[in-house]
Design an enzyme around this catalytic site. Structure first.
Site, PDB file in Angstrom:
ATOM      1  CE  LYS A   1     -29.089 -65.947  90.314  1.00 32.32           C
ATOM      2  NZ  LYS A   1     -30.347 -65.916  89.555  1.00 32.32           N
TER       3      LYS A   1
ATOM      4  CG  HIS B   1     -21.412 -52.957  83.611  1.00 31.58           C
ATOM      5  ND1 HIS B   1     -22.390 -53.935  83.699  1.00 31.58           N
ATOM      6  CD2 HIS B   1     -21.696 -52.243  82.500  1.00 31.58           C
ATOM      7  CE1 HIS B   1     -23.227 -53.799  82.686  1.00 31.58           C
ATOM      8  NE2 HIS B   1     -22.846 -52.786  81.955  1.00 31.58           N
TER       9      HIS B   1
ATOM     10  CG  ASP C   1     -25.059 -52.605  86.375  1.00 28.97           C
ATOM     11  OD1 ASP C   1     -25.489 -53.161  85.350  1.00 28.97           O
ATOM     12  OD2 ASP C   1     -24.271 -53.144  87.175  1.00 28.97           O
TER      13      ASP C   1
ATOM     14  CD  GLU D   1     -14.636 -56.999  82.033  1.00 29.79           C
ATOM     15  OE1 GLU D   1     -14.731 -57.838  82.929  1.00 29.79           O
ATOM     16  OE2 GLU D   1     -15.298 -57.040  80.988  1.00 29.79           O
TER      17      GLU D   1
HETATM   18  C1  GRF Z   1     -17.026 -59.850  82.869  1.00 30.03           C
HETATM   19  O1  GRF Z   1     -17.237 -59.502  81.530  1.00 30.03           O
HETATM   20  C2  GRF Z   1     -17.573 -58.781  83.759  1.00 30.03           C
HETATM   21  O2  GRF Z   1     -17.571 -57.507  83.187  1.00 30.03           O
HETATM   22  C3  GRF Z   1     -18.987 -59.204  83.978  1.00 30.03           C
HETATM   23  O3  GRF Z   1     -18.994 -60.609  83.946  1.00 30.03           O
HETATM   24  C4  GRF Z   1     -17.840 -61.058  83.268  1.00 30.03           C
HETATM   25  C5  GRF Z   1     -17.083 -61.926  84.211  1.00 30.03           C
HETATM   26  O4  GRF Z   1     -16.097 -62.576  83.536  1.00 30.03           O
HETATM   27  N1  GRF Z   1     -19.459 -58.688  85.225  1.00 30.03           N
HETATM   28  P1  GRF Z   1     -15.096 -63.482  84.422  1.00 30.03           P
HETATM   29  O5  GRF Z   1     -15.932 -64.520  85.147  1.00 30.03           O
HETATM   30  O6  GRF Z   1     -14.388 -62.565  85.392  1.00 30.03           O
HETATM   31  O7  GRF Z   1     -14.160 -64.084  83.404  1.00 30.03           O
END
Ligand code: GRF
Length: 206
Positions: free
Chosen positions: A90, A108, A149, A178
């Site tokens: 959101k 992201h 973004d 990530e």
């Molecule tokens: C991740 O792929 C992140 O890049 C995106 O939403 C996803 C979240 O995954 N913003 P999680 O809930 O942290 O497993």
């Protein structure tokens, strides 16, 4: 640093951040988790760490102002001084972005500014990357401003897109990235090593 996490999904990035803090990677506490979904896996993860959790979403309030006020009140009640969006779908109200200028980051699953913006989230990102025939993808930690973004990029890491990669296999590769770069970016913020100048941000070595 008192971190407030916003999450909408399963919470694997929240888990990665909590694991990094528990491992002593950087001195910080997650003091509150806010989700727009009462059944988000991220809420269970926070609860397992006895972190206060709140289900707060725009439809619960009569106006944007009331909604933003409730979010701000929750952040202040927990003395949050930094906001982490960890899979939060959101928009953050402008009032909060102003109050927490340069203290809100998002992760992201692509190399922004490519494959970002409204509607580009989750699986759709990886489908677009593969449909485009990209040879490289990756993940981005960026500051959150009023444009979706488009805030200054703080840290990115690439991953090769193999010819036989599917959106699912690519998503798994990127998610691993990530979990590596989000804690590293937070460590840099905690240690005061993030420089921000206009639309640019970078991490210094000391
Ligand atoms: C991740 O792929 C992140 O890049 C995106 O939403 C996803 C979240 O995954 N913003 P999680 O809930 O942290 O497993």
């Amino acid at each position: 640093m008192n971190i407030a996490v916003f999450a909408s999904g399963r919470g694997s990035n929240v888990q990665a951040i909590l694991d990094a803090i528990d491992a002593g990677l950087f001195p910080a506490r997650v003091v509150v988790l806010i989700s727009n979904k009462s059944d988000a896996g991220a809420i269970e993860i926070a609860r397992a760490h006895t972190i206060s959790t709140y289900h707060l979403s725009r439809p619960m309030f009569s106006s944007e102002e009331a909604y933003a006020g409730a979010l701000l009140e929750t952040l202040e009640e927990h003395h949050a001084d930094f906001i982490v969006l960890a899979g939060y779908l959101k928009k953050i109200p402008a009032q909060i972005i102003r109050q927490y200028r340069n203290r809100i980051v998002n992760i992201h699953p692509a190399l922004l500014p490519l494959f970002g913006g409204e509607g580009m989230y989750g699986h759709r990102v990886h489908e677009a990357v593969i449909a485009n025939g990209e040879k490289v993808s990756g993940a981005t930690v960026h500051l959150v401003n009023e444009e979706y973004d488009r805030g200054p990029v703080v840290l990115q890491q690439t991953v090769a897109v193999a010819p036989d990669d599917t959106p699912d296999s690519l998503a798994a590769k990127v998610l691993k990235i990530e979990h590596e770069i989000f804690p590293l970016a937070l460590k840099a913020f905690v240690e005061g090593r993030v420089r921000i100048e206009g639309t640019k941000a970078w991490i210094t070595s000391s």
